[in-house]
Enzyme design. Structure first.
Site, PDB file in Angstrom:
ATOM      1  N   GLU A   1       0.854  -1.193   0.000  1.00 12.14           N
ATOM      2  CA  GLU A   1       0.000   0.000   0.000  1.00 12.14           C
ATOM      3  C   GLU A   1       0.888   1.242   0.000  1.00 12.14           C
ATOM      4  OE1 GLU A   1      -3.499   0.071   2.529  1.00 12.14           O
ATOM      5  OE2 GLU A   1      -2.873   2.034   3.299  1.00 12.14           O
TER       6      GLU A   1
ATOM      7  N   THR B   1      -3.905   4.847  -1.445  1.00  8.35           N
ATOM      8  CA  THR B   1      -4.895   5.386  -0.507  1.00  8.35           C
ATOM      9  C   THR B   1      -5.611   6.598  -1.104  1.00  8.35           C
ATOM     10  OG1 THR B   1      -3.319   6.821   0.607  1.00  8.35           O
ATOM     11  CG2 THR B   1      -3.590   4.613   1.525  1.00  8.35           C
TER      12      THR B   1
ATOM     13  N   ARG C   1     -15.412   3.201   4.109  1.00  4.88           N
ATOM     14  CA  ARG C   1     -16.176   4.361   4.577  1.00  4.88           C
ATOM     15  C   ARG C   1     -15.282   5.591   4.616  1.00  4.88           C
ATOM     16  NH1 ARG C   1     -17.683   5.224  10.650  1.00  4.88           N
ATOM     17  NH2 ARG C   1     -15.481   5.777  10.582  1.00  4.88           N
ATOM     18  N   GLY C   2     -14.041   5.401   5.073  1.00  2.00           N
ATOM     19  CA  GLY C   2     -13.115   6.533   5.209  1.00  2.00           C
ATOM     20  C   GLY C   2     -12.953   6.946   6.650  1.00  2.00           C
ATOM     21  N   ASP C   3     -11.813   7.555   6.924  1.00  2.46           N
ATOM     22  CA  ASP C   3     -11.546   8.084   8.262  1.00  2.46           C
ATOM     23  C   ASP C   3     -12.353   9.359   8.453  1.00  2.46           C
ATOM     24  OD1 ASP C   3      -9.726   6.243   9.322  1.00  2.46           O
ATOM     25  OD2 ASP C   3      -8.099   7.092   8.134  1.00  2.46           O
TER      26      ASP C   3
ATOM     27  N   ALA D   1     -19.325   1.556   4.232  1.00  2.00           N
ATOM     28  CA  ALA D   1     -18.677   0.956   3.061  1.00  2.00           C
ATOM     29  C   ALA D   1     -19.668   0.082   2.295  1.00  2.00           C
ATOM     30  CB  ALA D   1     -17.472   0.146   3.515  1.00  2.00           C
TER      31      ALA D   1
ATOM     32  N   HIS E   1     -13.463  -2.788  14.766  1.00  2.00           N
ATOM     33  CA  HIS E   1     -13.368  -1.369  14.415  1.00  2.00           C
ATOM     34  C   HIS E   1     -13.589  -0.558  15.690  1.00  2.00           C
ATOM     35  CE1 HIS E   1     -14.717   2.528  12.770  1.00  2.00           C
ATOM     36  NE2 HIS E   1     -13.848   2.236  11.826  1.00  2.00           N
TER      37      HIS E   1
ATOM     38  N   GLN F   1      -6.906  -4.370   8.964  1.00  2.00           N
ATOM     39  CA  GLN F   1      -6.217  -3.292   9.680  1.00  2.00           C
ATOM     40  C   GLN F   1      -4.909  -3.849  10.213  1.00  2.00           C
ATOM     41  OE1 GLN F   1      -5.320  -0.387  10.137  1.00  2.00           O
ATOM     42  NE2 GLN F   1      -7.221   0.530  10.878  1.00  2.00           N
TER      43      GLN F   1
HETATM   44  C1  LIG Z   1      -6.673  -1.815   4.463  1.00  2.00           C
HETATM   45  C2  LIG Z   1      -7.228  -0.465   4.861  1.00  2.00           C
HETATM   46  C3  LIG Z   1      -7.059   0.623   3.992  1.00  2.00           C
HETATM   47  C4  LIG Z   1      -7.585   1.880   4.319  1.00  2.00           C
HETATM   48  N1  LIG Z   1      -7.421   2.937   3.446  1.00  2.00           N
HETATM   49  C5  LIG Z   1      -7.994   4.137   3.717  1.00  2.00           C
HETATM   50  C6  LIG Z   1      -7.933   5.227   2.784  1.00  2.00           C
HETATM   51  O1  LIG Z   1      -7.333   5.116   1.711  1.00  2.00           O
HETATM   52  N2  LIG Z   1      -8.542   6.403   3.109  1.00  2.00           N
HETATM   53  C7  LIG Z   1      -9.238   6.567   4.297  1.00  2.00           C
HETATM   54  O2  LIG Z   1      -9.778   7.642   4.539  1.00  2.00           O
HETATM   55  N3  LIG Z   1      -9.297   5.562   5.201  1.00  2.00           N
HETATM   56  C8  LIG Z   1      -8.711   4.352   4.942  1.00  2.00           C
HETATM   57  N4  LIG Z   1      -8.807   3.316   5.845  1.00  2.00           N
HETATM   58  C9  LIG Z   1      -9.458   3.555   7.133  1.00  2.00           C
HETATM   59  C10 LIG Z   1     -10.975   3.290   7.091  1.00  2.00           C
HETATM   60  O3  LIG Z   1     -11.591   4.197   6.200  1.00  2.00           O
HETATM   61  C11 LIG Z   1     -11.494   3.484   8.518  1.00  2.00           C
HETATM   62  O4  LIG Z   1     -11.046   2.443   9.328  1.00  2.00           O
HETATM   63  C12 LIG Z   1     -12.992   3.705   8.665  1.00  2.00           C
HETATM   64  O5  LIG Z   1     -13.215   4.193   9.981  1.00  2.00           O
HETATM   65  C13 LIG Z   1     -13.844   2.469   8.452  1.00  2.00           C
HETATM   66  O6  LIG Z   1     -13.872   2.063   7.163  1.00  2.00           O
HETATM   67  P1  LIG Z   1     -14.654   0.702   6.715  1.00  2.00           P
HETATM   68  O7  LIG Z   1     -14.643   0.694   5.262  1.00  2.00           O
HETATM   69  O8  LIG Z   1     -14.157  -0.447   7.459  1.00  2.00           O
HETATM   70  O9  LIG Z   1     -16.137   1.105   7.224  1.00  2.00           O
HETATM   71  P2  LIG Z   1     -17.466   0.293   7.486  1.00  2.00           P
HETATM   72  O10 LIG Z   1     -17.414  -1.080   6.963  1.00  2.00           O
HETATM   73  O11 LIG Z   1     -18.577   1.183   7.019  1.00  2.00           O
HETATM   74  O12 LIG Z   1     -17.486   0.194   9.086  1.00  2.00           O
HETATM   75  C14 LIG Z   1     -17.354   1.353   9.905  1.00  2.00           C
HETATM   76  C15 LIG Z   1     -18.067   1.132  11.233  1.00  2.00           C
HETATM   77  O13 LIG Z   1     -19.479   1.073  11.013  1.00  2.00           O
HETATM   78  C16 LIG Z   1     -20.013  -0.195  11.421  1.00  2.00           C
HETATM   79  N5  LIG Z   1     -20.980  -0.556  10.386  1.00  2.00           N
HETATM   80  C17 LIG Z   1     -20.732  -1.096   9.175  1.00  2.00           C
HETATM   81  N6  LIG Z   1     -21.864  -1.244   8.483  1.00  2.00           N
HETATM   82  C18 LIG Z   1     -22.877  -0.793   9.275  1.00  2.00           C
HETATM   83  C19 LIG Z   1     -24.298  -0.648   9.116  1.00  2.00           C
HETATM   84  N7  LIG Z   1     -24.906  -1.047   7.991  1.00  2.00           N
HETATM   85  N8  LIG Z   1     -25.015  -0.114  10.139  1.00  2.00           N
HETATM   86  C20 LIG Z   1     -24.403   0.290  11.289  1.00  2.00           C
HETATM   87  N9  LIG Z   1     -23.067   0.185  11.496  1.00  2.00           N
HETATM   88  C21 LIG Z   1     -22.307  -0.339  10.490  1.00  2.00           C
HETATM   89  C22 LIG Z   1     -18.825  -1.134  11.524  1.00  2.00           C
HETATM   90  O14 LIG Z   1     -19.031  -2.140  12.490  1.00  2.00           O
HETATM   91  C23 LIG Z   1     -17.719  -0.171  11.937  1.00  2.00           C
HETATM   92  O15 LIG Z   1     -17.746   0.066  13.312  1.00  2.00           O
HETATM   93  C24 LIG Z   1      -8.284   2.056   5.554  1.00  2.00           C
HETATM   94  C25 LIG Z   1      -8.422   0.960   6.432  1.00  2.00           C
HETATM   95  C26 LIG Z   1      -7.926  -0.282   6.092  1.00  2.00           C
HETATM   96  C27 LIG Z   1      -8.093  -1.433   7.055  1.00  2.00           C
END
Ligand SMILES: Cc1cc2nc3c(=O)[nH]c(=O)nc-3n(C[C@H](O)[C@H](O)[C@H](O)COP(=O)(O)OP(=O)(O)OC[C@H]3O[C@@H](n4cnc5c(N)ncnc54)[C@H](O)[C@@H]3O)c2cc1C
Length: 293
Positions: A15, A46, A105-107, A120, A146, A173
């Site tokens: 990455e 990213t 989803r993003g940070d 996401a 998470h 992660q």
């Molecule tokens: C390999 C990797 C690469 C990354 N790259 C980036 C990047 O390029 N840019 C960036 O900004 N961030 C990046 N991140 C960070 C990531 O965006 C964050 O960790 C973010 O907070 C969660 O993203 P997610 O896609 O896992 O979200 P989600 O899958 O949406 O989960 C987020 C939270 O919501 C909960 N949730 C999920 N679905 C639902 C639902 N339907 N209803 C209620 N709650 C729900 C989950 O349990 C979790 O607590 C990366 C993380 C990883 C592991």
């Protein structure tokens, strides 16, 4: 170029981050020049906030795919975006032959950062509805849950939801304790998550880095890591040596246990990757050779 999913396991992927704002892309291309020598199965890029940074993700991922002939994966997030903007980005990726997306989803700095999508899974659904199987979708997973999730079970339930929407592989992660990863992986398998689970590994090369990482993702820091971080607080070179040695051992152990893949958070530091690569190469390629049958 063989597609990522045709290559033997365990996969070996990197990455990188693109330049921020209007900064030149030359430095990032220099990093990629060095990284491709290690023959990764893919390089992911990213995605941050702001139009120019996002354009850079598209440009760099396209360069990886077309110039270097390495599978490029564009990260995409829900933060501050609309369907229309996502359409534009996905159309550009498609036009540039980029077939792989890490849908996130993003940070968040603030809840209000989100745009039309809140999870996401909504982004994954959108890509599937609008583009069918044009893209292979990767998603993130969390061996220590998470940070916002109420419980591990709830987090895994939502992870399964993402997987059922057609995700092809998961990237974890970062974590420092392989036993935690392995226990969590068993739980994921027990609820029917069958996709390859690629282990995210970040070599620790400074004390500041570990504080930031722990604050952001809440990873547990095992005693041996604590020990070297404290011992080498004032000795940057020794800290880097110890961090690389730890990540190398972590990877060798994961490969020996049969992990599906290793994803190195390179922090755009090819020198660190080179040293890890030297340490893991024989174990990695022996496993891959065996996997070919
Ligand atoms: C390999 C990797 C690469 C990354 N790259 C980036 C990047 O390029 N840019 C960036 O900004 N961030 C990046 N991140 C960070 C990531 O965006 C964050 O960790 C973010 O907070 C969660 O993203 P997610 O896609 O896992 O979200 P989600 O899958 O949406 O989960 C987020 C939270 O919501 C909960 N949730 C999920 N679905 C639902 C639902 N339907 N209803 C209620 N709650 C729900 C989950 O349990 C979790 O607590 C990366 C993380 C990883 C592991």
């Amino acid at each position: 170029m063989k597609h990522f999913f045709e290559r033997p396991l365990p996969s070996y992927t990197f990455e990188i981050f693109p330049p921020k704002g209007n900064a030149s892309t030359a430095g990032t291309y220099a990093v990629i020049d060095s990284l491709v020598c290690f023959n990764p199965d893919l390089i992911s890029v990213t995605y941050g906030a702001g139009g120019t940074s996002r354009d850079n993700t598209v440009e760099i991922t396209s360069g990886i795919q077309n110039k270097y002939k390495v599978c490029g994966v564009a990260h995409l997030t829900c933060v501050g975006t609309t369907r229309k903007e996502l359409h534009e980005i996905l159309d550009r990726l498609k036009a540039n032959n980029v077939k792989n997306i890490l849908a996130l989803r993003g940070d968040l700095k603030d809840e209000n950062d989100l745009g039309e999508f809140h999870h996401a899974s909504e982004l994954i659904k959108f890509i599937k509805e609008e583009y069918g199987d044009e893209f292979d979708i990767f998603a993130a997973c969390y061996p220590e849950k998470h940070p916002e999730a109420k419980s591990m079970d709830e987090d895994l339930k939502y992870l399964k939801e993402k997987c059922d929407l057609g995700v092809k592989a998961l990237i974890s992660q970062l974590f420092f304790d392989n036993d935690i990863f392995w226990e969590w992986r068993e739980k994921a398998r027990s609820i029917g998550i069958t996709q390859p689970i690629i282990a995210g590994i970040m070599p620790i090369t400074s004390a500041a880095q570990i504080s930031k990482v722990v604050e952001l993702c809440g990873a547990s820091v095992p005693v041996p890591v604590r020990r070297f971080v404290n011992a080498y607080d004032y000795n940057q070179a020794a800290m880097k040596d110890a961090g690389i040695a730890y990540a190398t051992e972590q990877i060798i152990d994961l490969i020996a246990r049969g992990v599906d893949g290793i994803h190195l958070y390179t922090m755009n530091q090819p020198d660190t990757v080179r040293r890890i690569d030297l340490g893991i190469r024989s174990v990695l390629y022996t496993k891959r050779y065996e996997a070919r049958g």
